[in-house]
Design a protein around this motif. Structure first.
Motif, PDB file in Angstrom:
ATOM      1  N   VAL A  86     -18.775  13.450  -1.049  1.00 35.22           N
ATOM      2  CA  VAL A  86     -19.777  13.578  -1.974  1.00 35.22           C
ATOM      3  C   VAL A  86     -20.934  12.491  -1.794  1.00 35.22           C
ATOM      4  CG1 VAL A  86     -19.963  13.132  -4.711  1.00 35.22           C
ATOM      5  CG2 VAL A  86     -17.887  14.543  -3.535  1.00 35.22           C
ATOM      6  N   LEU A  88      -9.978  12.721 -13.216  1.00 29.56           N
ATOM      7  CA  LEU A  88     -10.827  11.885 -13.912  1.00 29.56           C
ATOM      8  C   LEU A  88     -10.235  10.674 -14.386  1.00 29.56           C
ATOM      9  CD1 LEU A  88     -13.604  14.159 -15.486  1.00 29.56           C
ATOM     10  CD2 LEU A  88     -13.746  12.847 -13.475  1.00 29.56           C
ATOM     11  N   ILE A  91     -11.729  10.125  -9.361  1.00 30.85           N
ATOM     12  CA  ILE A  91     -12.950   9.338 -10.114  1.00 30.85           C
ATOM     13  C   ILE A  91     -11.740   8.263 -11.045  1.00 30.85           C
ATOM     14  CG2 ILE A  91     -14.729   9.020 -11.692  1.00 30.85           C
ATOM     15  CD1 ILE A  91     -15.347  10.687  -9.337  1.00 30.85           C
ATOM     16  N   ARG A 120     -17.424  14.733 -20.663  1.00 31.84           N
ATOM     17  CA  ARG A 120     -16.395  15.267 -19.442  1.00 31.84           C
ATOM     18  C   ARG A 120     -15.077  15.508 -20.351  1.00 31.84           C
ATOM     19  NH1 ARG A 120     -19.936  12.189 -17.281  1.00 31.84           N
ATOM     20  NH2 ARG A 120     -20.710  12.539 -15.326  1.00 31.84           N
ATOM     21  N   LYS A 166     -24.991  20.397 -11.452  1.00 37.73           N
ATOM     22  CA  LYS A 166     -23.559  21.017 -11.305  1.00 37.73           C
ATOM     23  C   LYS A 166     -22.823  20.820 -12.328  1.00 37.73           C
ATOM     24  CE  LYS A 166     -21.331  18.021 -10.575  1.00 37.73           C
ATOM     25  NZ  LYS A 166     -21.461  16.799 -11.336  1.00 37.73           N
ATOM     26  N   PHE A 193     -15.020   6.809 -17.160  1.00 40.18           N
ATOM     27  CA  PHE A 193     -15.478   7.659 -18.159  1.00 40.18           C
ATOM     28  C   PHE A 193     -14.450   7.641 -19.434  1.00 40.18           C
ATOM     29  CE2 PHE A 193     -16.712  10.133 -14.585  1.00 40.18           C
ATOM     30  CZ  PHE A 193     -18.294   9.847 -14.549  1.00 40.18           C
ATOM     31  N   TYR A 202     -16.961  19.797  -7.394  1.00 41.48           N
ATOM     32  CA  TYR A 202     -17.223  19.537  -5.927  1.00 41.48           C
ATOM     33  C   TYR A 202     -16.343  19.932  -4.938  1.00 41.48           C
ATOM     34  CZ  TYR A 202     -20.618  16.067  -7.266  1.00 41.48           C
ATOM     35  OH  TYR A 202     -21.993  15.255  -7.849  1.00 41.48           O
TER      36      TYR A 202
HETATM   37  O1  LIG Z   1     -21.351  12.773  -8.540  1.00 38.63           O
HETATM   38  C1  LIG Z   1     -20.696  12.552  -9.441  1.00 38.63           C
HETATM   39  O2  LIG Z   1     -19.612  11.550  -9.452  1.00 38.63           O
HETATM   40  C2  LIG Z   1     -18.990  11.361 -10.779  1.00 38.63           C
HETATM   41  C3  LIG Z   1     -18.818  12.705 -11.367  1.00 38.63           C
HETATM   42  O3  LIG Z   1     -18.122  12.655 -12.664  1.00 38.63           O
HETATM   43  C4  LIG Z   1     -20.117  13.191 -11.708  1.00 38.63           C
HETATM   44  O4  LIG Z   1     -20.378  14.250 -12.854  1.00 38.63           O
HETATM   45  C5  LIG Z   1     -20.459  13.655 -10.545  1.00 38.63           C
HETATM   46  O5  LIG Z   1     -21.706  14.533 -10.564  1.00 38.63           O
END
Ligand SMILES: O=C1OC[C@@H](O)[C@H](O)[C@H]1O
Ligand SMILES: NC(=O)C1=CN([C@@H]2O[C@H](COP(=O)(O)OP(=O)(O)OC[C@H]3O[C@@H](n4cnc5c(N)ncnc54)[C@H](OP(=O)(O)O)[C@@H]3O)[C@@H](O)[C@H]2O)C=CC1
Length: 351
Positions: A252, A226, A143, A154, A59, A148, A170
Motif C-alpha cells: 500500500v 481495522l 491496521i 470508518r 477510494k 481509529f 485495497y
Molecule cells: O492508506 C490508508 O491507510 C489506512 C486506511 O484506514 C486509510 O483509509 C487508507 O486510505
C-alpha cells in the motif's frame, strides 16, 4: 497529495471544502486539501463532474456498485478524467509485481526472462508469469486497533464505513490489479466483528474463471482488519504459482520501504531453486506524486496538449479505469452480501 501538488507545475491547489466554512478556511491555510467520508464520494464527485471538473476521487470510489456506475456514466458522457485514487497502483513497485505475475517480459539477463523461456506459450493468461501459472493470491491489509477510535467515520454505517470499504478496498483492487483480470465470484466471506453496522475486519475468498476470467484454478483471498492486534500496519501480497512463490510487503505504501521476494522451485530442465529479492523505487517519489503526475498528464492530453496518440491512449485508459472502479465496488458489495451484512449506501439519496 499536497506535497506532490507543490512540485508539479501543472497542479495548483485552489480550494478545499468542509461543512463549516471557518474550519475549512483554517484547514486551507494550513494544508489546502480535504477528504470526504465514503458515503459522500459519489455525490460530490458527480457535482464536480457536472461543474466541468476532472475528478481524482478517494477510494473507495463510491458507496456501492450502482452509485459507481452512475458516477462513471456522468464522467464518460462528459469526457472528463474521473479516477478512483488507488495511489499504490501508480508506484513502480506495484507495476513491477503486476508484470512479474502476468505474462513474462523477455528482458535478457533477468531471472524473469529465464523463467519466461521455460514457460509454455499457451496464450497470455495461461502462460503465467515469473512464478508460472497463478494458483493463489492473497492480499492482506491490517491496521492496528489504535489507529481509529469507535467514533471514526470508518465505523459509521451512515457514512458507508466498514473495514471492507477501507483496508478491504485495497485488497479488492489488488486481486484484479496484480493478475490483470478480475475475480468472478465470492466463494466465502465473514466479518471478524461488527461495530455500529460496520465490519471491524473481513476475510473473504474469491474465484476466477468462467467467461473472460481466464484462470479457473486461481483462488483469491482477502484479509482486512481495522482492529489488528499488532503495533504496526501490515500490508502484504502473497502469490503462489506452479513454479514458485512471490511475496511483496508494504504494497500500500511501498515508497516507505518494501521488498519483493521471488522463491522459484527447481524445474525439470535442471534450473536450481532460486530466491531473488528486489525493491523498485523508480525516481524515489511517493505513490501520491506518481498518481498526481498521471492525472495531470491525462488532463493535459485531453486538452489536446500532447497529440492524437496520447489522447487515444488516455481515452482507452479512462474506459479501463471506469470498468475497474465499478468492478471493485461490485466485489466489495458482493463480499458484504456474502458476509450477511448490508451493502453500503450513499449517505444521501442523491440520484
Ligand atoms: O492508506 C490508508 O491507510 C489506512 C486506511 O484506514 C486509510 O483509509 C487508507 O486510505
Ligand atoms: N488515499 C489515502 O492514502 C487515504 C485515503 N483516505 C480516504 O479519505 C476519506 C476520508 O478519510 P479521513 O481523511 O481519514 O477522514 P476524516 O475522519 O479525517 O474525515 C474527513 C472529513 O470528512 C468530514 N466529515 C466527517 N463526518 C462527516 C459527516 N457526518 N458528514 C459530512 N462530512 C463529514 C469532516 O470534514 P468537516 O467536518 O470539516 O466538514 C472531515 O474533515 C476516506 O474515504 C478514506 O478512505 C484516508 C486516508 C488515507
Amino acid at each position: 497529495m499536497i506535497w506532490p501538488a507543490r512540485r508539479l507545475a501543472d497542479v495548483q491547489v485552489v480550494g478545499v471544502a468542509a461543512r463549516d466554512p471557518v474550519r475549512a478556511e483554517a484547514y486551507a491555510r494550513r494544508h489546502g486539501y480535504v477528504a470526504l467520508p465514503n458515503g459522500l464520494h459519489g455525490e460530490w464527485a458527480a457535482a464536480a463532474l457536472r461543474a466541468g471538473k476532472h475528478v481524482l476521487c478517494e477510494k473507495p470510489f463510491t458507496a456501492n456498485a450502482q452509485e459507481a456506475r452512475h458516477v462513471m456514466g456522468i464522467a464518460r458522457s462528459s469526457g472528463l478524467v474521473c479516477r478512483e485514487a488507488f495511489h499504490n497502483s501508480e508506484h513502480p513497485a506495484n507495476k513491477r509485481v503486476a508484470e512479474l505475475l502476468q505474462a513474462s517480459r523477455r528482458t535478457k539477463g533477468t531471472v524473469v526472462a529465464r523463467i519466461a523461456e521455460r514457460t509454455p506459450q499457451q496464450g497470455p493468461l495461461a502462460r503465467g508469469g515469473a512464478i508460472g501459472e497463478l494458483l493463489s493470491l492473497t492480499a492482506r491489509v491490517l491496521i492496528p486497533s489504535w489507529a481509529f477510535k469507535e467514533g471514526d467515520i470508518r465505523f459509521n454505517e451512515g457514512l458507508a464505513g466498514g473495514t471492507m470499504m477501507d483496508a478491504g478496498c485495497y485488497c479488492a483492487d489488488a486481486l484484479s490489479f496484480f493478475p490483470g483480470f478480475p475475480p468472478t465470484a465470492v466463494t466465502s466471506a465473514a466479518a471478524k466483528g461488527v461495530l455500529h453496522g460496520c465490519d471491524t475486519g473481513m476475510e473473504a475468498r474469491v474465484a476466477y474463471g468462467g467467461k473472460g476470467g481466464g484462470a479457473g484454478q486461481l483462488v483469491g483471498r482477502i484479509e482486512a482488519d481495522l482492529r489488528h492486534g499488532g503495533l504496526l500496519p501490515v500490508t502484504l501480497i502473497t502469490a503462489e504459482g506452479t513454479r514458485g512463490r512471490l511475496t511483496y510487503d508494504n504494497f500500500v505504501v511501498p515508497f516507505f520501504g518494501h521488498q519483493i521476494t521471488l522463491a522459484l522451485a527447481p524445474d525439470r530442465g535442471g534450473q536450481p531453486p532460486e530466491t531473488r529479492r528486489m525493491s523498485v523505487y523508480g525516481s524515489g517519489e511517493s505513490n501520491y506524486y506518481y498518481q498526481l503526475r498521471r492525472f495531470t498528464d491525462d488532463v493535459v492530453a485531453l486538452r489536446g496538449g500532447t497529440g492524437a496518440r496520447a489522447l487515444a491512449e488516455v481515452e482507452a485508459s479512462l474506459q479501463k479505469d471506469a470498468a475497474d472502479a465499478i468492478a471493485n465496488m461490485e466485489l466489495v458489495e458482493a463480499i458484504y452480501t456474502a458476509a450477511g451484512l448490508r451493502p453500503r449506501q450513499p449517505t444521501h439519496a442523491w440520484f
